[in-house]
Design an enzyme around this catalytic site. Structure first.
Site, short mmCIF file in Angstrom:
data_model
loop_
_atom_site.label_atom_id
_atom_site.label_comp_id
_atom_site.label_asym_id
_atom_site.label_seq_id
_atom_site.Cartn_x
_atom_site.Cartn_y
_atom_site.Cartn_z
N ILE A 73 4.33 50.30 -11.99
CA ILE A 73 4.76 50.02 -10.62
C ILE A 73 4.76 48.52 -10.35
O ILE A 73 5.66 48.00 -9.67
CB ILE A 73 3.88 50.78 -9.61
CG1 ILE A 73 4.10 52.28 -9.77
CG2 ILE A 73 4.19 50.35 -8.17
CD1 ILE A 73 3.12 53.15 -9.02
N ALA A 83 7.91 47.27 -11.81
CA ALA A 83 9.05 47.69 -10.98
C ALA A 83 9.12 46.88 -9.69
O ALA A 83 10.19 46.39 -9.31
CB ALA A 83 8.93 49.18 -10.66
N GLU A 84 7.99 46.72 -9.02
CA GLU A 84 7.99 45.98 -7.75
C GLU A 84 8.30 44.50 -7.98
O GLU A 84 8.99 43.88 -7.17
CB GLU A 84 6.67 46.14 -7.02
CG GLU A 84 6.72 45.52 -5.64
CD GLU A 84 5.72 46.10 -4.67
OE1 GLU A 84 5.61 45.51 -3.58
OE2 GLU A 84 5.07 47.11 -4.97
N SER A 85 7.82 43.94 -9.07
CA SER A 85 8.14 42.54 -9.38
C SER A 85 9.64 42.36 -9.56
O SER A 85 10.23 41.41 -9.02
CB SER A 85 7.40 42.10 -10.65
OG SER A 85 6.01 42.19 -10.46
#
Length: 141
Positions: free
Chosen positions: A57, A60-62
């Site tokens: 995650i 993904a968020e980065s």
């Protein structure tokens, strides 16, 4: 600024951040996508010695946050994450994972993105969707 120059800037932003700690490197940038890699090793393992879902995650968020910010940076805007949803589909013990963030909808105040994280064999490890809110960026003077 070229996409190559933007990639250099993105990777410089990673210094002294979680992205640097996790070994995340941005490798490719297009008009509506951003690609990055993360090594899978003991730094990102959970106790069963598999890739921690939180590390997936974080990758993904980065990717999603950075892509949104690249898309609005010249407008004196910033994008901040408001929601991320993930599905962990396959385990991974070692090697490299590659994430690709794609903008699905680029609105004036909201971005919706899809992020796929795959292994070296192109097997889908994690699938995420993310919503970012676009806000006014504080300009340093």
């Amino acid at each position: 600024m070229t996409n190559t120059e933007k990639l250099v800037q993105l990777n410089q932003w990673n210094k002294d951040t979680l992205m640097e700690t996790l070994g995340i490197v941005f490798t490719e940038l297009g008009d509506d996508y951003l690609v990055g890699t993360m090594p899978v090793n003991s730094k990102v393992h959970q106790p069963l010695k598999m890739l921690h879902g939180g590390a997936s995650i974080a990758l993904a968020e980065s990717l999603g946050s950075c892509l949104s910010n690249i898309l609005v940076f010249s407008e004196d805007k910033a994008a901040v994450g408001t929601s991320i949803n993930s599905n962990h589909l396959k385990s991974k013990n070692e090697g490299i994972v590659t994430g690709t963030a794609r903008i699905i909808r680029k609105g004036k105040t909201l971005h919706f993105l899809e992020i796929e994280i795959k292994d070296e064999k192109e097997s889908l490890i994690c699938h995420c969707t993310m919503t970012n809110m676009v806000i006014n960026r504080q300009i340093e003077k």
